[in-house]
Motif scaffolding. Structure first.
Motif, short mmCIF file in Angstrom:
data_model
loop_
_atom_site.label_atom_id
_atom_site.label_comp_id
_atom_site.label_asym_id
_atom_site.label_seq_id
_atom_site.Cartn_x
_atom_site.Cartn_y
_atom_site.Cartn_z
N LYS A 22 -10.93 9.99 -0.83
CA LYS A 22 -12.07 10.43 -1.64
C LYS A 22 -13.34 10.30 -0.83
O LYS A 22 -13.33 9.78 0.28
CB LYS A 22 -12.18 9.56 -2.90
CG LYS A 22 -11.02 9.69 -3.85
CD LYS A 22 -11.27 10.82 -4.79
CE LYS A 22 -10.19 10.84 -5.86
NZ LYS A 22 -10.45 11.73 -6.91
N ASN A 23 -14.43 10.72 -1.39
CA ASN A 23 -15.73 10.61 -0.71
C ASN A 23 -16.06 9.18 -0.31
O ASN A 23 -16.73 8.95 0.68
CB ASN A 23 -16.84 11.16 -1.60
CG ASN A 23 -16.72 12.65 -1.82
OD1 ASN A 23 -16.09 13.34 -1.03
ND2 ASN A 23 -17.31 13.14 -2.89
N THR A 27 -7.67 5.15 0.63
CA THR A 27 -7.05 3.97 0.03
C THR A 27 -5.54 4.15 -0.04
O THR A 27 -5.06 5.24 -0.34
CB THR A 27 -7.60 3.74 -1.39
OG1 THR A 27 -9.02 3.67 -1.33
CG2 THR A 27 -7.07 2.45 -1.98
N ILE A 28 -4.82 3.07 0.23
CA ILE A 28 -3.35 3.06 0.20
C ILE A 28 -2.90 1.96 -0.77
O ILE A 28 -3.43 0.85 -0.76
CB ILE A 28 -2.78 2.76 1.60
CG1 ILE A 28 -3.25 3.81 2.60
CG2 ILE A 28 -1.26 2.68 1.57
CD1 ILE A 28 -2.95 3.48 4.04
N TRP A 29 -1.88 2.27 -1.60
CA TRP A 29 -1.32 1.28 -2.52
C TRP A 29 0.12 1.66 -2.84
O TRP A 29 0.58 2.73 -2.50
CB TRP A 29 -2.16 1.19 -3.81
CG TRP A 29 -2.07 2.38 -4.71
CD1 TRP A 29 -1.22 2.54 -5.77
CD2 TRP A 29 -2.82 3.58 -4.63
NE1 TRP A 29 -1.42 3.77 -6.35
CE2 TRP A 29 -2.40 4.43 -5.67
CE3 TRP A 29 -3.82 4.05 -3.78
CZ2 TRP A 29 -2.93 5.69 -5.88
CZ3 TRP A 29 -4.35 5.31 -4.00
CH2 TRP A 29 -3.92 6.11 -5.03
N CYS A 30 0.83 0.75 -3.52
CA CYS A 30 2.18 1.02 -4.00
C CYS A 30 2.14 1.09 -5.51
O CYS A 30 1.39 0.35 -6.15
CB CYS A 30 3.15 -0.07 -3.56
SG CYS A 30 3.38 -0.14 -1.78
N GLN A 31 2.97 1.99 -6.07
CA GLN A 31 2.94 2.20 -7.52
C GLN A 31 4.32 2.58 -8.02
O GLN A 31 5.09 3.27 -7.33
CB GLN A 31 1.95 3.31 -7.85
CG GLN A 31 1.78 3.55 -9.32
CD GLN A 31 0.63 4.51 -9.60
OE1 GLN A 31 -0.22 4.75 -8.75
NE2 GLN A 31 0.59 5.04 -10.80
N CYS A 32 4.64 2.16 -9.25
CA CYS A 32 5.90 2.53 -9.89
C CYS A 32 5.79 3.95 -10.41
O CYS A 32 4.80 4.32 -11.04
CB CYS A 32 6.20 1.57 -11.04
SG CYS A 32 7.70 2.02 -11.96
N CYS A 43 -8.03 -0.32 2.07
CA CYS A 43 -8.78 0.73 2.76
C CYS A 43 -8.80 0.43 4.25
O CYS A 43 -9.34 -0.60 4.67
CB CYS A 43 -10.21 0.80 2.24
SG CYS A 43 -10.31 1.10 0.48
N PRO A 44 -8.25 1.33 5.06
CA PRO A 44 -8.29 1.11 6.51
C PRO A 44 -9.70 1.28 7.06
O PRO A 44 -10.52 2.00 6.48
CB PRO A 44 -7.35 2.17 7.06
CG PRO A 44 -7.33 3.23 6.03
CD PRO A 44 -7.56 2.56 4.72
#
Length: 77
Positions: A22-23, A27-32, A43-44
Motif C-alpha cells: 500500500k502507499n 506488509t507480510i503476515w500469515c492468515q487462516c 514490514c521489511p
C-alpha cells in the motif's frame, strides 16, 4: 523458505502467507483461509535496495515462526 505452515490453531484449516503493498508500505503476515485468524504484520526495510530481498525474507520468516508457535511448545505432556 522451506518452513511449512502449521494448520490454524483455532479451526485447523490451512494457513497462507499474505502480503500487501500500500502507499504506507509493504506488509507480510500469515492468515487462516477459513476463519481469518492472523499474525501481526511485518514490514521489511525497503530503504536499502541492496538488502530488500533479505529483509522481505526475514519478515516472512518472522510471520511463519509466529504462526507456527503454539501455547504448548516446549512442554511435555
Amino acid at each position: 523458505m522451506s518452513k511449512e505452515l502449521k494448520p490454524c490453531p483455532f479451526c485447523g484449516e490451512k494457513g497462507v502467507i499474505k502480503a500487501i503493498n500500500k502507499n504506507y508500505g509493504f506488509t507480510i503476515w500469515c492468515q487462516c483461509k477459513k476463519c481469518g485468524a492472523r499474525t501481526e504484520g511485518y514490514c521489511p526495510n525497503t530503504n536499502n535496495e541492496d538488502e530488500t530481498i533479505e529483509s522481505i525474507e526475514q519478515c516472512k520468516n518472522r510471520a511463519v515462526t509466529l504462526w507456527n508457535r503454539r501455547a504448548n511448545d516446549g512442554k511435555v505432556d
